[in-house]
Motif scaffolding. Sequence first.
Motif: not given
Length: 343
Positions: A134-151
């Motif tokens: 979504p536009e609130e989540l920039s690819p430049e800063t969102s990597s930690p969501i895609f293991c850590g955040g979702i977990t």
Amino acid sequence: MKAAQWDPAQQKVVVNEVPKPSPGPGQFLIRLASASLCHSDLMSMAMPHEKPITIGHEGAGYIEEIDPAAENKGFKVGEGVGFTYIVNYCDECEGCAVHNNHCLTKKSRVHGFDEPGLFAEYAAVDATSCITLPEELSPETSSPIFCGGITAFHCVDSCELQPGQWLVIIGCGGLGQLAVQYAKAMGFKVVGIDINDEILATAKSQGADSVFNSRSNPNYIEEAKDFMDRGPNKGADAVAVFSAATAAYKSAPPLVKLGGIIMVVGLPAAGVTFDALDIARGTYRVKGDSTGIPRRMKKAIDFTAKHHIKPEIETHKSLDAVNGMVERMKKGELTKRQVVQFV
Ligand SMILES: [Zn+2]
Ligand SMILES: [Zn+2]
């Protein structure tokens, strides 16, 4: 292209020039915008690799190329996406309904373990593992969501709590900090426990109702239970253990109320032990959760965007920084998620 690889001969991470991947059947080629270090990356580096392996399983980036078999799946070239870190799973078997690690074809592979990882300029990922950011989540800063955040989201969301109930979070480092934010946004009351005052101060600033240092305060269990003040059935409605320390797991049963939930997140090398009689008679229930499967991602991502959940990150501009990040993680020096931003 450049990739940060664990070199088993040198026992360190080095930046190598490697061939740029091309998308396989049903895959996208991703130009990484960010990649970050997760604790499980250390597990890969402890494994017996025969040759250098690109590490990393947390990434976000832009779709650069779409394999014909992955067309018409609702994605377009140039779009920002995040993804789970598994490839070549069937997405149809009973194993894939639980976690794609369990794909019954036995052919699934994990980025950074037995599939080239995400600390690289490009990676090939399965289209079914992707979600549009979504536009609130920039690819430049969102990597930690895609293991850590979702977990962290799943582990809080699966505690079966109602707004106003108490969650104790043991281990308030990277994932625990995210869990504090998710829990507060869900309307729960939160007690944070850690052995590091600086980390506890961050947890407090992110909304924890109270924090206790389990190393410097010998009475922290009683004090935390008094603080929650739940009446005769003392203790938290749920206790989520994000620490990988055996001592952290030992402190969970005395902190949870009768009939409450202990959520297993942190992974002690020696495993975890609970009293069989406690489990048999329902003194507490033990559950676990993790990144889960791609079809569960949307709830976590929508919630993260809506509530502006942000991991604490330290950014680096070059893959050359990865070896230092790994060294600091091994020494337990990290208090923030380490992110490489590709420019
Ligand atoms: Zn991870
Ligand atoms: Zn499968």
